[in-house]
Design a protein around this motif. Structure first.
Motif, PDB file in Angstrom:
ATOM      1  N   ASN A  12       0.155   8.699  12.118  1.00 22.40           N
ATOM      2  CA  ASN A  12      -0.840   9.189  11.156  1.00 22.40           C
ATOM      3  C   ASN A  12      -0.468  10.541  10.566  1.00 22.40           C
ATOM      4  OD1 ASN A  12      -1.424  10.937  13.286  1.00 22.40           O
ATOM      5  ND2 ASN A  12      -3.487  10.148  13.638  1.00 22.40           N
ATOM      6  N   ARG A  13       0.545  11.178  11.109  1.00 21.48           N
ATOM      7  CA  ARG A  13       1.054  12.416  10.501  1.00 21.48           C
ATOM      8  C   ARG A  13       2.019  12.110   9.348  1.00 21.48           C
ATOM      9  NH1 ARG A  13      -0.288  16.932  13.352  1.00 21.48           N
ATOM     10  NH2 ARG A  13      -1.177  16.551  15.432  1.00 21.48           N
ATOM     11  N   MET A  14       2.354  10.832   9.192  1.00 22.49           N
ATOM     12  CA  MET A  14       3.235  10.403   8.106  1.00 22.49           C
ATOM     13  C   MET A  14       2.528   9.435   7.149  1.00 22.49           C
ATOM     14  SD  MET A  14       7.019   8.581   8.425  1.00 22.49           S
ATOM     15  CE  MET A  14       7.731  10.001   9.271  1.00 22.49           C
ATOM     16  N   ASP A  15       1.714   8.541   7.712  1.00 22.49           N
ATOM     17  CA  ASP A  15       1.022   7.517   6.922  1.00 22.49           C
ATOM     18  C   ASP A  15      -0.485   7.762   6.928  1.00 22.49           C
ATOM     19  OD1 ASP A  15       3.388   6.233   6.441  1.00 22.49           O
ATOM     20  OD2 ASP A  15       2.981   4.489   7.694  1.00 22.49           O
ATOM     21  N   SER A  16      -1.131   7.397   5.831  1.00 25.96           N
ATOM     22  CA  SER A  16      -2.587   7.473   5.756  1.00 25.96           C
ATOM     23  C   SER A  16      -3.226   6.260   6.427  1.00 25.96           C
ATOM     24  CB  SER A  16      -3.032   7.541   4.292  1.00 25.96           C
ATOM     25  OG  SER A  16      -4.438   7.376   4.192  1.00 25.96           O
ATOM     26  N   GLU A  17      -4.328   6.480   7.113  1.00 25.86           N
ATOM     27  CA  GLU A  17      -5.078   5.385   7.724  1.00 25.86           C
ATOM     28  C   GLU A  17      -6.058   4.738   6.741  1.00 25.86           C
ATOM     29  OE1 GLU A  17      -6.573   6.275  11.762  1.00 25.86           O
ATOM     30  OE2 GLU A  17      -5.512   8.194  11.549  1.00 25.86           O
ATOM     31  N   GLU A  37      10.356 -14.818   1.241  1.00 26.89           N
ATOM     32  CA  GLU A  37       9.420 -13.707   1.154  1.00 26.89           C
ATOM     33  C   GLU A  37       7.989 -14.170   1.418  1.00 26.89           C
ATOM     34  OE1 GLU A  37       8.191 -10.662  -2.394  1.00 26.89           O
ATOM     35  OE2 GLU A  37      10.325 -11.018  -2.048  1.00 26.89           O
ATOM     36  N   ILE A  38       7.227 -13.350   2.174  1.00 24.30           N
ATOM     37  CA  ILE A  38       5.834 -13.691   2.459  1.00 24.30           C
ATOM     38  C   ILE A  38       5.031 -12.416   2.692  1.00 24.30           C
ATOM     39  CG2 ILE A  38       6.133 -13.949   4.964  1.00 24.30           C
ATOM     40  CD1 ILE A  38       4.262 -16.437   4.750  1.00 24.30           C
ATOM     41  N   ASP A  39       3.770 -12.428   2.258  1.00 24.39           N
ATOM     42  CA  ASP A  39       2.846 -11.321   2.493  1.00 24.39           C
ATOM     43  C   ASP A  39       1.768 -11.841   3.437  1.00 24.39           C
ATOM     44  OD1 ASP A  39       0.979  -9.301   2.470  1.00 24.39           O
ATOM     45  OD2 ASP A  39       0.640  -9.312   0.299  1.00 24.39           O
ATOM     46  N   VAL A  40       1.762 -11.359   4.670  1.00 24.60           N
ATOM     47  CA  VAL A  40       0.841 -11.911   5.670  1.00 24.60           C
ATOM     48  C   VAL A  40      -0.615 -11.537   5.394  1.00 24.60           C
ATOM     49  CG1 VAL A  40       2.632 -11.968   7.442  1.00 24.60           C
ATOM     50  CG2 VAL A  40       1.104  -9.974   7.303  1.00 24.60           C
ATOM     51  N   ALA A  41      -0.856 -10.584   4.498  1.00 24.81           N
ATOM     52  CA  ALA A  41      -2.231 -10.209   4.162  1.00 24.81           C
ATOM     53  C   ALA A  41      -2.926 -11.286   3.341  1.00 24.81           C
ATOM     54  CB  ALA A  41      -2.250  -8.888   3.405  1.00 24.81           C
ATOM     55  N   VAL A  42      -2.155 -12.119   2.661  1.00 22.97           N
ATOM     56  CA  VAL A  42      -2.757 -13.140   1.799  1.00 22.97           C
ATOM     57  C   VAL A  42      -2.312 -14.558   2.150  1.00 22.97           C
ATOM     58  CG1 VAL A  42      -3.075 -11.537  -0.121  1.00 22.97           C
ATOM     59  CG2 VAL A  42      -0.948 -12.821   0.048  1.00 22.97           C
ATOM     60  N   GLY A  74       9.232  -1.574   5.008  1.00 22.26           N
ATOM     61  CA  GLY A  74       8.542  -0.310   5.106  1.00 22.26           C
ATOM     62  C   GLY A  74       7.320  -0.267   4.216  1.00 22.26           C
ATOM     63  N   GLY A  75       6.548   0.811   4.373  1.00 23.38           N
ATOM     64  CA  GLY A  75       5.305   0.972   3.622  1.00 23.38           C
ATOM     65  C   GLY A  75       4.270   1.643   4.501  1.00 23.38           C
ATOM     66  N   ASN A  76       3.023   1.223   4.399  1.00 26.55           N
ATOM     67  CA  ASN A  76       1.964   1.817   5.200  1.00 26.55           C
ATOM     68  C   ASN A  76       1.815   1.073   6.527  1.00 26.55           C
ATOM     69  OD1 ASN A  76      -1.070   2.004   6.115  1.00 26.55           O
ATOM     70  ND2 ASN A  76      -0.654   3.811   4.862  1.00 26.55           N
ATOM     71  N   THR A  77       2.046   1.768   7.627  1.00 30.76           N
ATOM     72  CA  THR A  77       2.058   1.155   8.948  1.00 30.76           C
ATOM     73  C   THR A  77       0.674   0.660   9.369  1.00 30.76           C
ATOM     74  OG1 THR A  77       3.774   2.768   9.530  1.00 30.76           O
ATOM     75  CG2 THR A  77       2.871   1.447  11.314  1.00 30.76           C
ATOM     76  N   PHE A  78      -0.366   1.403   9.022  1.00 29.41           N
ATOM     77  CA  PHE A  78      -1.721   1.012   9.434  1.00 29.41           C
ATOM     78  C   PHE A  78      -2.167  -0.257   8.707  1.00 29.41           C
ATOM     79  CE2 PHE A  78      -1.400   5.550  10.309  1.00 29.41           C
ATOM     80  CZ  PHE A  78      -1.784   5.575  11.641  1.00 29.41           C
ATOM     81  N   TYR A  79      -1.895  -0.323   7.428  1.00 31.31           N
ATOM     82  CA  TYR A  79      -2.223  -1.539   6.674  1.00 31.31           C
ATOM     83  C   TYR A  79      -1.416  -2.723   7.198  1.00 31.31           C
ATOM     84  CZ  TYR A  79      -2.723  -4.776   2.764  1.00 31.31           C
ATOM     85  OH  TYR A  79      -2.975  -5.896   1.988  1.00 31.31           O
ATOM     86  N   LEU A  80      -0.164  -2.475   7.535  1.00 31.25           N
ATOM     87  CA  LEU A  80       0.681  -3.535   8.085  1.00 31.25           C
ATOM     88  C   LEU A  80       0.094  -4.084   9.375  1.00 31.25           C
ATOM     89  CD1 LEU A  80       3.274  -5.216   8.367  1.00 31.25           C
ATOM     90  CD2 LEU A  80       4.378  -3.194   9.350  1.00 31.25           C
ATOM     91  N   LYS A 130       0.820  -1.211   0.000  1.00 36.22           N
ATOM     92  CA  LYS A 130       0.000   0.000   0.000  1.00 36.22           C
ATOM     93  C   LYS A 130       0.854   1.262   0.000  1.00 36.22           C
ATOM     94  CE  LYS A 130      -3.863  -2.281   0.158  1.00 36.22           C
ATOM     95  NZ  LYS A 130      -4.866  -2.235  -0.943  1.00 36.22           N
ATOM     96  N   ASP A 131       2.071   1.142  -0.529  1.00 30.83           N
ATOM     97  CA  ASP A 131       2.984   2.280  -0.510  1.00 30.83           C
ATOM     98  C   ASP A 131       4.031   2.055  -1.588  1.00 30.83           C
ATOM     99  OD1 ASP A 131       5.526   3.826   0.698  1.00 30.83           O
ATOM    100  OD2 ASP A 131       3.715   4.644   1.616  1.00 30.83           O
TER     101      ASP A 131
END
Length: 204
Positions: A133-138, A61-66, A86-92, A38-39
């Motif tokens: 949230n001042r750096m990443d979008s929720e 390598e693994i993506d825990v979302a899937v 790194g990437g979007n912390t909220f999605y992580l 997401k980033d």
């Protein structure tokens, strides 16, 4: 606290990993790519993979979302280290929680596996991620209601201080800190090394 390396940009400080893991050759690292989905962190992920392999590590390598719970658990169990990109912390955090990877990782670190977190991966290791949230979008995490982090450390990382892209956001976080949590700002050429009770700020 176990053994951790928390960085803004891992590629710049990767050689410092040997401070907490002196015998790297032939070991295996679970490389969790989820935050980057997401980033636009593709370049940094490629650099991190290359640096890990250059250190003699095997990268899984693994993506825990899937990935399934079984695949996450067995991949981490059969690895010596865990790397979270790194990437979007909220999605992580949302993905870690809904997959139960958060509990798997926490237990693995408690049992002695080294945790390496880059940017979002460093932030999520702390007690709570709301400040980011001042750096990443929720927006990429609509189902995340609880911002409690993994709690691997008792402080909060503010990555990319003075950085060319996110430096202003990092400075904004520090300006609005109310002093209720311990915040450690790090530049892109810095990292925090944790080895049990010892916490050290290192530079490239």
């Amino acid at each position: 606290m176990g053994k951790l390396m928390l960085a803004s940009t891992f590629g710049l400080v990767s050689h410092r990993l040997e401070r907490i893991e002196p015998d790297l050759k032939g070991k295996t690292v679970t490389f969790i790519t989820t935050a980057s989905k997401k980033d636009s962190a593709g370049f940094f992920n490629r650099m991190a993979r290359w640096k890990l392999r250059a250190l003699g590590l095997n990268v899984r390598e693994i993506d825990v979302a899937v990935a399934s719970y079984h695949d996450i658990k067995t991949t981490i169990a059969s690895s010596d280290m865990i790397y979270v990109t790194g990437g979007n912390t909220f999605y992580l955090l949302q993905s870690l929680r809904y997959s139960s990877a958060d509990a798997i990782i926490t237990q693995a670190v408690q049992e002695g596996k080294t945790y390496i977190g880059e940017s979002a991966g460093a932030v999520v290791a702390g007690p709570n991620i709301e400040y980011i949230n001042r750096m990443d979008s929720e927006d990429p995490a609509p189902y995340l209601e609880d911002y409690t982090g993994l709690g691997l450390v008792d402080f909060s990382i503010v990555p990319h201080i003075a950085g060319p892209a996110l430096g202003e956001s990092a400075a904004d976080i520090m300006r609005h800190s109310d002093g209720t949590r311990r915040m450690i700002p790090i530049r892109d050429d810095q990292a925090i090394l944790v080895n049990g009770p010892n916490v050290e700020l290192i530079e490239r």
